[in-house]
Design an enzyme around this catalytic site. Sequence first.
Site, PDB file in Angstrom:
ATOM      1  N   SER A 140       0.807  -1.191   0.159  1.00 27.96           N
ATOM      2  CA  SER A 140       0.116   0.071  -0.064  1.00 27.96           C
ATOM      3  C   SER A 140       0.789   1.162   0.042  1.00 27.96           C
ATOM      4  CB  SER A 140      -0.861   0.015   1.208  1.00 27.96           C
ATOM      5  OG  SER A 140      -1.208   1.227   1.562  1.00 27.96           O
TER       6      SER A 140
ATOM      7  N   TYR B 265      -1.927  -0.259   9.925  1.00 27.18           N
ATOM      8  CA  TYR B 265      -2.255  -0.848   8.714  1.00 27.18           C
ATOM      9  C   TYR B 265      -0.948  -0.797   8.064  1.00 27.18           C
ATOM     10  CZ  TYR B 265      -3.888  -1.137   3.920  1.00 27.18           C
ATOM     11  OH  TYR B 265      -4.068  -1.578   2.664  1.00 27.18           O
TER      12      TYR B 265
END
Length: 331
Positions: free
Chosen positions: A134, A159
């Site tokens: 990501s 995350y």
Amino acid sequence: MHQHQTPEYIFITGCAGFIGFHLAKRLLDEGYYVLGLDNLNGYYDPQLKLDRLSILKRHPQFSFVKGSLENLELLESLFEQYNLVTVVNLAAQAGVRYSLINPHMYIQSNLVGFTNILECCKTYHINHLLYASSSSVYGDNKQIPFSVNDRVDNPISLYAATKKSNELLAYTYSHLYKLPATGLRFFTVYGPWGRPDMALFTFANAICNQQPIEIYNYGKMKRDFTYIDDVIESIYRLMKKGPLADQAVPHKIYNIGNNQPVELTDFIQILEKEIGKQATKTFLPRQPGDVLETYADIDELIKDISYKPLVTIDEGIPQFVKWFKQYYKIS
């Protein structure tokens, strides 16, 4: 004599998710056999996942298994049963803000689950593992645009920390076991069948229902919005190209982004125009874990697959709104 050979499958985890669904669909349309795994969890409306899945199930070359990456026995049985050549790991607990509320979900899915995938890829000598990372790994990177050569040691959300960990784990397996692996740092992917927790979706929903939208950091945020078709084309070409077999460590990371950051307020303006309604805006301070700007340097991607994401938000947002109105039957 070979008519009884089992077909070669591409294994897609998170196949009922936004990117997983689009990739599976593209591969099936191209004639590949696809095995999909998804746990259909309730992080967002499972009906959307089931509807995506029902489209995939129309293909005779698609097989689906409901289950989680954390279930190592299940994974091993799938690697045992199917002739898997390429693995695309897109299953993960998604979302930056939710990682502040439910950290354990991220550790289970993104670390334990990913390690299970790596172990299976190693044991069954998979040709190529592609896995989702990501843009959040860049944190508040001061270098703009973000380059895959930048150090990413300062994640600002759990995350992001789990995604950075995926890259480290994959690199280690490539180093130790020559497992060919390609990491995909996705930059704010949007489009039809998108994720309801992403800004575009929540904004569209609120505008259509005349509810206020919450704009963090007073709209002073930039995102490198990347249209789903560009993402799928990039992954498809990276799959076709195959791994970096000639290197000592066959591991490489790419930015999958549009290379054109857009200010949130401009993004909302196009959305309002498309929907034909003004949004009621609530401006709020920055949220913990939110990055101010994302901007992908995609030189490596262009060099290796001769493709550059092409779709601007002026073209992409209307495509999303069209789907959104059809799907939710909004006149």
